[in-house]
Design an enzyme around this catalytic site. Structure first.
Site, PDB file in Angstrom:
ATOM      1  CD  GLU A 136      29.886  40.363  36.746  1.00  0.00           C
ATOM      2  OE1 GLU A 136      29.625  40.652  35.576  1.00  0.00           O
ATOM      3  OE2 GLU A 136      30.713  39.462  37.050  1.00  0.00           O
ATOM      4  CD  GLU A 159      34.458  43.540  34.732  1.00  0.00           C
ATOM      5  OE1 GLU A 159      34.113  42.706  35.568  1.00  0.00           O
ATOM      6  OE2 GLU A 159      34.193  44.765  34.842  1.00  0.00           O
TER       7      GLU A 159
END
Length: 260
Positions: free
Chosen positions: A111, A131
């Site tokens: 990210e 994740e």
């Protein structure tokens, strides 16, 4: 403890290196430092381009520091100005950022890389959003990635956590260029110098237009441009640099950009 963020300034370029052994993970305190660094970069008129990278040749950044979380860092804590990693929510950043991905780039580290405008990768770099395996969501990547690469590839990464090597990331358009590891930083500086030689007011206008267009219809953004309702566009159209570009073309010489 050593400073987790190293900076090196050369001419109009700022290099920011995340240096948190062993893996360059980001905790709340580091994120706040990063936000301060990038806010200063944004606000310094003499700086035109930033390079972000990780220390060493194994990890770019794995994202959130789970050890910090175990010590009490809340996932919804204070990340500082700019949000996680100091970049992905930093307002009014009108300058190009290059990510030089030197190794493992996953989770919040991916990210962070996606917050850059250009991504260069070492040939041994790898990318993932793991994740899902720890029962949480890659929130910023869920917003950004399906807009950057083919939808089904993005969803496979988000839903399964599978890894992409540098060549596959390049094939899907996540990465601009792949370089041998020992050439990565030199190539990042080469790209940064090219960008630093360009017109800073135009860069600011481009980034502003792109941000505006993300949530607008084409004609709505075009109307705001032509009516000079975007501050960066209005500043560009009234600038000395706008005239300098036309003069340099007419006089068959290289323009001298002043950023004003």
């Amino acid at each position: 403890m050593t400073d987790p963020i190293k900076t090196h300034r050369e001419d109009h370029i700022l290099m920011v290196t995340l240096d948190r052994p062993k893996a360059n993970a980001i905790d709340l305190a580091t994120s706040r430092i990063m936000g301060e660094v990038f806010a200063e970069f944004r606000d310094d008129p003499d700086l035109r381009v930033a390079i972000i990278t990780g220390a060493g040749d194994k990890f770019f950044c794995p994202g959130w520091d789970l050890k910090g979380a175990a010590d009490g860092d809340a996932v919804d804590g204070d990340y500082g100005v700019g949000g996680f990693g100091g970049l992905q929510e930093l307002r009014d950043l009108g300058k190009p950022v290059i990510a030089a991905v030197n190794g493992i780039c996953c989770g919040g580290g991916l990210e962070w890389a996606l917050s850059a405008d250009i991504i260069l990768a070492a040939d041994h770099a790898s990318f993932a959003l793991p994740e899902i395996r720890s029962g949480t969501v890659a929130d910023a990547a869920s917003v950004k990635l399906p807009k950057r690469i083919p939808y089904h590839i993005a969803m496979e990464m988000l839903l399964t956590g599978r890894w992409l090597d540098a060549e596959e990331a390049h094939r899907w358009g996540m990465v601009n260029h792949v370089h041998p590891g020992d050439q990565l930083i030199d190539k990042a500086w080469e790209m940064a110098r090219l960008l630093a030689s360009g017109p800073p007011l135009v860069y600011a206008a481009i980034k502003d237009i792109v941000r505006d267009a993300e949530d607008s219809k084409f004609q709505d953004t075009m109307n705001r441009i032509t009516k000079r309702q975007l501050a960066t566009v209005d500043r560009l159209y009234a600038s000395e640099d706008q005239l300098e570009g036309a003069r340099a073309f007419a006089e068959k010489r290289d323009p001298v950009w002043k950023g004003k």
